[in-house]
Design a protein around this motif. Structure first.
Motif, PDB file in Angstrom:
ATOM      1  N   GLN A  22     -53.246 -30.334   5.653  1.00  0.00           N
ATOM      2  CA  GLN A  22     -53.484 -29.942   7.169  1.00  0.00           C
ATOM      3  C   GLN A  22     -55.097 -30.267   7.266  1.00  0.00           C
ATOM      4  O   GLN A  22     -55.043 -30.864   8.520  1.00  0.00           O
ATOM      5  CB  GLN A  22     -52.974 -28.619   7.111  1.00  0.00           C
ATOM      6  N   SER A  31     -47.975 -26.805   2.933  1.00  0.00           N
ATOM      7  CA  SER A  31     -48.398 -25.715   3.851  1.00  0.00           C
ATOM      8  C   SER A  31     -50.036 -25.331   4.604  1.00  0.00           C
ATOM      9  O   SER A  31     -50.700 -26.194   4.127  1.00  0.00           O
ATOM     10  CB  SER A  31     -48.570 -24.444   2.896  1.00  0.00           C
ATOM     11  N   LYS A  32     -49.843 -24.656   5.843  1.00  0.00           N
ATOM     12  CA  LYS A  32     -51.101 -24.917   6.921  1.00  0.00           C
ATOM     13  C   LYS A  32     -52.142 -24.094   5.641  1.00  0.00           C
ATOM     14  O   LYS A  32     -53.143 -25.201   5.989  1.00  0.00           O
ATOM     15  CB  LYS A  32     -50.771 -24.183   7.198  1.00  0.00           C
ATOM     16  N   PRO A  49     -43.034 -24.554   8.295  1.00  0.00           N
ATOM     17  CA  PRO A  49     -44.922 -24.274   8.633  1.00  0.00           C
ATOM     18  C   PRO A  49     -44.659 -22.065   8.908  1.00  0.00           C
ATOM     19  O   PRO A  49     -46.499 -22.716   8.789  1.00  0.00           O
ATOM     20  CB  PRO A  49     -44.587 -24.484   9.776  1.00  0.00           C
ATOM     21  N   SER A  54     -59.853 -24.358   4.317  1.00  0.00           N
ATOM     22  CA  SER A  54     -58.483 -24.636   3.903  1.00  0.00           C
ATOM     23  C   SER A  54     -59.100 -24.607   2.085  1.00  0.00           C
ATOM     24  O   SER A  54     -59.712 -24.613   1.934  1.00  0.00           O
ATOM     25  CB  SER A  54     -58.876 -25.905   3.877  1.00  0.00           C
TER      26      SER A  54
END
Length: 404
Positions: A35, A76-77, A118, A394
């Motif tokens: 992401q 995944s986000k 999500p 992240s």
């Protein structure tokens, strides 16, 4: 500091235009950026998954569990978890803090593709070969719910199978595409089919929903990409209207389109090609006009992904699995750091001013600086980068030495 040297007009460009590099890390069949865009997952034909650092273009992790070609990848986000499906009839959920499989689900047939929910990393939807799609919850023991393939409200529909699946960005609905050209909408919470749209009469190969939920693109075997306006997801499904905005096709070369990707604000759409040309096409979605053809590959292109934070487009080739990277070549502009800095093309004889190097009292200089402007805060973190994208936290993957 490096971003400050870039030309702001060049930085504002939203799509790549130049081939900058090729990577050959095995035979890649699927690629997907995280992401944040700091990592690239590359699934190989032998089942191995490589995690590539996009800053150095080096492999930092190797994931081994699948035994056949990877068919899909999904992050995944937060960037910590990765969902992978393979032709070995298995779907794995990886925890990249340990780079091990934490959940796995085996099916009785090959898997076309799988997409992570999500909103919940332990849930995913998968399209199975010659079977109905499934919604799977693997938080504890795998719980498999079969989803409908036959279109909603159609009596005696022809026999068909689901070839592709995708979640809406808010995870409220699942979009599936069938071999007879039907686009089905399934409610995630109830797993019930609530809407169907007859797009075409051939296979639906890809369903791409823009990150801002504004547009929908459907790629089918009739060599046409159809772009629709996404309905407002907060209104009842019965009031949805899918407005056909544009149709993208190459009437001369009769190209098949392999994979699709929107940019972050759905202003542009790119697609990899299979046929006479080996390029990536980029269209402007507002007018439906072709604005750029990314050339450089000598092989037919398979998977494609768009890293809008780095302004990259990466595509993998079918025969060799080589990764081709297109980006924007931005010249550095040193005057961005100092407004009085003058850039010259060649050396000139400089004439010194009379008082240019005279002694200046330091106290007077500091006083002048205070009068001219406010104090610069060097401790507070910037909220957006040079291109206006917000900084996001992240997960950082530990890198280990990778043997050849």
């Amino acid at each position: 500091m490096n971003l400050s040297l870039l030309d702001p007009f060049a930085v504002a460009k939203e799509y790549p235009d130049t081939l900058i590099q090729t990577l050959a890390y095995g035979h890649s069949t699927q690629i997907r950026f995280s992401q944040k865009g700091d990592y690239l997952a590359s699934g190989l034909a032998d089942g191995i998954i490589l995690i590539i650092d996009t800053d150095t273009n080096s492999t930092i992790q190797v994931l081994r569990d699948h035994t056949r070609a990877i068919t899909s990848l999904c992050w995944s986000k937060c960037g910590r978890y990765l969902l992978s499906s393979s032709r070995d009839w298995k779907v794995n959920l990886w925890d990249l803090s340990s780079c091990k499989v934490i959940r796995s689900c085996n099916f009785e047939c090959p898997v076309w593709c799988s997409v992570m929910n999500p909103a919940n990393k332990f849930q995913f939807v998968a399209a199975l070969v010659d079977n109905d799609p499934v919604f799977v919850d693997v938080e504890n023991e795998p719980k498999i719910t079969q989803l409908a393939t036959s279109p909603y409200g159609v009596e005696n529909p022809p026999r068909q199978s689901t070839l592709t699946v995708n979640f809406t960005p808010d995870a409220k609905y699942i979009f599936t595409g069938t071999s007879k050209g039907w686009l089905n909408v399934i409610e995630t919470s109830t797993a019930q089919l609530v809407r169907s749209l007859n797009v075409c009469g051939s296979n639906i190969k890809n369903i791409e929903i823009s990150p801002n939920s504004a547009k929908l693109a459907v790629n089918s075997s009739d060599r046409i990409i159809r772009q629709y306006t996404m309905p407002k997801l907060e209104v009842p499904v019965g009031e949805w209207e899918f407005e056909l905005e544009n149709r993208y096709q190459d009437a001369v070369n009769r190209l098949q389109w392999n994979a699709l990707r929107f940019n972050h604000n759905s202003e542009y759409l790119c697609a990899s090609t299979l046929g006479a040309t080996h390029d990536v096409y980029i269209w402007e979605t507002a007018l439906g006009s072709l604005i750029k053809i990314l050339e450089g590959s000598n092989d037919e292109l398979l998977a494609v992904d768009w890293n809008y934070r780095k302004c990259w487009i990466v595509a993998s080739t079918m025969d060799t699995g080589t990764l081709f990277i297109w980006s924007v070549v931005i010249p550095q502009k040193w005057s961005a750091l100092a407004p009085d800095f003058e850039e010259i093309e060649q050396n000139i004889d400089y004439e010194e001013k009379e008082d240019e190097f005279d002694y200046v009292d330091e106290d007077d200089m500091n006083k002048q600086i205070e009068e001219e402007g406010e104090e610069v805060d060097i401790l507070r973190r910037e909220e957006v980068d040079a291109r206006g994208f917000p900084f996001v936290d992240s997960f950082v993957i530990d890198s280990v030495p990778v043997s050849e």
